[in-house]
Design a protein around this motif. Structure first.
Motif, PDB file in Angstrom:
ATOM      1  N   GLY A   1       0.812  -1.207   0.000  1.00 28.74           N
ATOM      2  CA  GLY A   1       0.000   0.000   0.000  1.00 28.74           C
ATOM      3  C   GLY A   1       0.844   1.256   0.000  1.00 28.74           C
ATOM      4  N   LEU A   2       1.957   1.219   0.726  1.00 28.33           N
ATOM      5  CA  LEU A   2       2.842   2.375   0.761  1.00 28.33           C
ATOM      6  C   LEU A   2       3.502   2.603  -0.597  1.00 28.33           C
ATOM      7  N   LEU A   3       3.891   1.529  -1.272  1.00 30.19           N
ATOM      8  CA  LEU A   3       4.458   1.676  -2.615  1.00 30.19           C
ATOM      9  C   LEU A   3       3.431   2.285  -3.568  1.00 30.19           C
ATOM     10  N   GLU A   4       2.169   1.870  -3.409  1.00 28.63           N
ATOM     11  CA  GLU A   4       1.112   2.439  -4.250  1.00 28.63           C
ATOM     12  C   GLU A   4       0.917   3.922  -3.937  1.00 28.63           C
ATOM     13  N   LEU A   5       1.014   4.281  -2.658  1.00 31.33           N
ATOM     14  CA  LEU A   5       0.901   5.688  -2.288  1.00 31.33           C
ATOM     15  C   LEU A   5       2.043   6.489  -2.896  1.00 31.33           C
ATOM     16  N   ARG A   6       3.252   5.928  -2.923  1.00 33.83           N
ATOM     17  CA  ARG A   6       4.363   6.613  -3.593  1.00 33.83           C
ATOM     18  C   ARG A   6       4.039   6.831  -5.066  1.00 33.83           C
ATOM     19  N   ARG A   7       3.529   5.777  -5.708  1.00 33.75           N
ATOM     20  CA  ARG A   7       3.226   5.883  -7.145  1.00 33.75           C
ATOM     21  C   ARG A   7       2.167   6.946  -7.408  1.00 33.75           C
ATOM     22  N   MET A   8       1.191   7.017  -6.523  1.00 31.80           N
ATOM     23  CA  MET A   8       0.080   7.938  -6.738  1.00 31.80           C
ATOM     24  C   MET A   8       0.414   9.387  -6.388  1.00 31.80           C
ATOM     25  N   THR A   9       1.341   9.598  -5.452  1.00 39.27           N
ATOM     26  CA  THR A   9       1.558  10.958  -4.958  1.00 39.27           C
ATOM     27  C   THR A   9       2.909  11.571  -5.313  1.00 39.27           C
ATOM     28  N   ASN A  10       3.922  10.772  -5.642  1.00 39.23           N
ATOM     29  CA  ASN A  10       5.166  11.375  -6.124  1.00 39.23           C
ATOM     30  C   ASN A  10       4.914  11.971  -7.509  1.00 39.23           C
ATOM     31  N   PRO A  11       5.431  13.159  -7.775  1.00 40.15           N
ATOM     32  CA  PRO A  11       5.114  13.841  -9.042  1.00 40.15           C
ATOM     33  C   PRO A  11       5.380  13.015 -10.288  1.00 40.15           C
ATOM     34  N   ASP A  12       6.443  12.198 -10.278  1.00 40.73           N
ATOM     35  CA  ASP A  12       6.761  11.393 -11.459  1.00 40.73           C
ATOM     36  C   ASP A  12       6.248   9.964 -11.348  1.00 40.73           C
ATOM     37  N   GLY A  13       5.458   9.686 -10.315  1.00 38.37           N
ATOM     38  CA  GLY A  13       4.939   8.333 -10.134  1.00 38.37           C
ATOM     39  C   GLY A  13       5.975   7.331  -9.676  1.00 38.37           C
ATOM     40  N   GLY A  14       7.136   7.799  -9.219  1.00 44.23           N
ATOM     41  CA  GLY A  14       8.200   6.891  -8.814  1.00 44.23           C
ATOM     42  C   GLY A  14       7.926   6.225  -7.479  1.00 44.23           C
ATOM     43  N   THR A  15       8.346   4.975  -7.362  1.00 43.13           N
ATOM     44  CA  THR A  15       8.199   4.237  -6.109  1.00 43.13           C
ATOM     45  C   THR A  15       9.546   4.008  -5.423  1.00 43.13           C
ATOM     46  N   ASP A  16      10.597   4.616  -5.960  1.00 42.92           N
ATOM     47  CA  ASP A  16      11.944   4.360  -5.447  1.00 42.92           C
ATOM     48  C   ASP A  16      12.367   5.321  -4.348  1.00 42.92           C
ATOM     49  N   ARG A  17      11.493   6.222  -3.948  1.00 41.18           N
ATOM     50  CA  ARG A  17      11.829   7.160  -2.873  1.00 41.18           C
ATOM     51  C   ARG A  17      10.568   7.485  -2.068  1.00 41.18           C
ATOM     52  N   PRO A  18      10.751   7.885  -0.813  1.00 46.74           N
ATOM     53  CA  PRO A  18       9.602   8.159   0.049  1.00 46.74           C
ATOM     54  C   PRO A  18       8.710   9.282  -0.470  1.00 46.74           C
ATOM     55  N   CYS A  19       7.448   9.211  -0.061  1.00 44.34           N
ATOM     56  CA  CYS A  19       6.458  10.215  -0.470  1.00 44.34           C
ATOM     57  C   CYS A  19       6.178  11.155   0.706  1.00 44.34           C
ATOM     58  N   GLY A  20       5.229  12.052   0.490  1.00 43.28           N
ATOM     59  CA  GLY A  20       4.908  13.044   1.505  1.00 43.28           C
ATOM     60  C   GLY A  20       4.453  12.439   2.820  1.00 43.28           C
ATOM     61  N   TRP A  21       3.644  11.369   2.750  1.00 45.80           N
ATOM     62  CA  TRP A  21       3.168  10.747   3.987  1.00 45.80           C
ATOM     63  C   TRP A  21       4.335  10.255   4.822  1.00 45.80           C
ATOM     64  N   GLU A  22       5.328   9.651   4.179  1.00 41.34           N
ATOM     65  CA  GLU A  22       6.473   9.139   4.914  1.00 41.34           C
ATOM     66  C   GLU A  22       7.266  10.253   5.574  1.00 41.34           C
ATOM     67  N   ARG A  23       7.328  11.411   4.914  1.00 40.22           N
ATOM     68  CA  ARG A  23       8.090  12.535   5.467  1.00 40.22           C
ATOM     69  C   ARG A  23       7.411  13.142   6.689  1.00 40.22           C
ATOM     70  N   THR A  24       6.121  12.895   6.840  1.00 41.79           N
ATOM     71  CA  THR A  24       5.419  13.386   8.027  1.00 41.79           C
ATOM     72  C   THR A  24       5.203  12.296   9.070  1.00 41.79           C
ATOM     73  N   HIS A  25       5.614  11.059   8.757  1.00 46.09           N
ATOM     74  CA  HIS A  25       5.524   9.937   9.690  1.00 46.09           C
ATOM     75  C   HIS A  25       6.843   9.170   9.623  1.00 46.09           C
ATOM     76  N   LEU A  26       7.949   9.860   9.899  1.00 52.28           N
ATOM     77  CA  LEU A  26       9.277   9.309   9.660  1.00 52.28           C
ATOM     78  C   LEU A  26       9.533   8.004  10.411  1.00 52.28           C
ATOM     79  N   VAL A  27       9.220   7.967  11.692  1.00 55.83           N
ATOM     80  CA  VAL A  27       9.524   6.783  12.493  1.00 55.83           C
ATOM     81  C   VAL A  27       8.728   5.582  11.998  1.00 55.83           C
ATOM     82  N   ARG A  28       7.426   5.771  11.785  1.00 55.39           N
ATOM     83  CA  ARG A  28       6.590   4.665  11.317  1.00 55.39           C
ATOM     84  C   ARG A  28       7.008   4.204   9.925  1.00 55.39           C
TER      85      ARG A  28
END
Length: 213
Positions: free
Chosen positions: A109-136
């Motif tokens: 699900g997190l990989l899908e969130l990266r695909r949906m929310t990263n501007p280029d659809g990339g799944t190889d780097r964290p997305c906005g949700w991860e940057r606001t929930h770093l520990v989790r």
């Protein structure tokens, strides 16, 4: 939003995907959540709706009266949503096929969130949700790769903790080999990780932050 969501809106929020925040509801319900800043409509097809950061915060608050736990989120804790183990939990050693399936589903699900929310659809780097929930987010990357969280005494496995730095977490482990393995996993999943030494205790730890490019 100046007033709490209605009961119907709260049910839609509570039923959102635990990791991606994808919503299901009627057009009227989804439109109302968008108006109140609790959801957004993705610009790309199929134009699904997702919780905004404010929507995630709303879901993590316990309404009055307290909501009943969802039987489909066995490891939810007091928020009613899936939570990756950061190390130190009483049930950190509990596992089995059920937990493995939940972790795998959360990671996909997190990989899908990266695909949906990263501007280029990339799944190889964290997305906005991860940057606001770093520990989790860092803990989920580690647990999904098969690393084991430390138990309540913190003597084995990884422990992920917040740091004073705005976009960095500390990853502690029982030995250098564990730290190296954790660093390799984090770098494969889009994080930057480097080993450091605590100047007071001389203990080694990782400092990890989400990669931007």
């Amino acid at each position: 939003m100046t007033r709490p969501p209605t009961a119907a809106q709260r049910r839609v929020i509570d039923a959102a995907d635990p990791v991606t925040g994808r919503l299901r509801g009627t057009e009227a319900q989804l439109a109302a959540l968008v108006r109140h800043g609790l959801a957004f409509r993705h610009p790309r097809p199929p134009h699904d709706h997702f919780l905004t950061p404010a929507g995630h915060r709303t879901r993590e608050t316990v309404p009055e009266p307290a909501k009943t736990a969802d039987p489909h989120t066995a490891d939810a804790g007091d928020t009613g949503v899936f939570a990756a183990r950061v190390g130190g939990e009483e049930d950190a050693g509990a596992g089995g096929p059920s937990r493995a399936r939940e972790v795998h589903s959360a990671w996909q699900g997190l990989l899908e969130l990266r695909r949906m929310t990263n501007p280029d659809g990339g799944t190889d780097r964290p997305c906005g949700w991860e940057r606001t929930h770093l520990v989790r987010a860092a803990a989920l990357a580690l647990e999904a790769a098969g690393h084991h969280p430390a138990g309540p005494q913190g003597t084995d496995g990884y422990r992920v903790r917040a740091t004073p730095q705005p976009e960095a977490v500390a990853v502690h482990g029982p030995d250098d080999a564990t730290l190296r393995d954790c660093a390799a996993t984090l770098e494969k999943t889009g994080w930057q990780a480097g080993e450091h030494t605590d100047p007071r205790t001389r203990a080694r730890y990782l400092l990890a932050s989400p990669r931007r490019v």
